[in-house]
Design a protein around this motif. Structure first.
Motif: not given
Length: 172
Positions: A87-97, A145-147
């Motif tokens: 969850f943390t990784f996906a959230l950070l990746l989404c924010i960065y993306s 979001y998909t990624l």
């Protein structure tokens, strides 16, 4: 039932693991070594960091909370840890993306389409022509979001199996 020690351990190691994993992928991306959405960086960071942080979480829990740790509780610690990590990784990746990664997403889409074109005969044999065309067109619809969802699922599935292995390893 709710076990505060399990949740606290999982949050500690899961969030830390998510941040470290994201920092690793981001450093590779910023140095130009790897696109953060590419399968190489995705699977390598998933396998390495998920394994390490599940191991550390279960080891910590066994040492400080339950020396007679059984499989069920070890698995629970591992699964919750991987949930918070993913969850943390996906959230950070989404924010960065959303804020800085649009160009890298476009590069990833182009690279994926080129790979599909190079392996078209094999893919059409396995998938069929209609599914191949749908998959090729769906690449254009990828967004942050998909990624992030794909990344979350990859980490959860990997972490599930690693939690089973480490749960057996750490059981009394």
């Amino acid at each position: 039932m709710f076990d505060r020690a399990v949740v606290n351990t999982a949050i500690r190691y899961g969030v830390t693991g998510g941040i470290v994993s994201f920092a690793f992928v981001l450093i590779l991306a910023l140095l130009g070594f790897e696109n953060p959405y590419d399968t190489t960086s995705e699977y390598s960071s998933t396998l390495v960091f998920v394994s390490i942080f599940i191991f550390l979480a279960i080891k910590y829990f066994k040492k400080f909370h339950d020396t007679e740790l059984g499989f069920g509780k070890a698995f629970k610690v591992g699964l919750l840890t991987v949930f918070f990590l993913a969850f943390t990784f996906a959230l950070l990746l989404c924010i960065y993306s959303v804020f800085a990664g649009e160009e890298m997403i476009k590069e990833y889409i182009i690279l994926s389409q080129k790979r599909m074109e190079l392996t078209k005969p094999e893919l059409t044999q396995v998938m069929g022509e209609v599914n191949y065309k749908n998959a090729y067109q769906n690449l254009n619809q990828l967004n942050a979001y998909t990624l992030a969802q794909i990344s979350f699922v990859n980490r959860m599935v990997t972490g599930f199996f690693i939690s089973i292995v480490l749960g057996v390893f750490f059981r009394k």
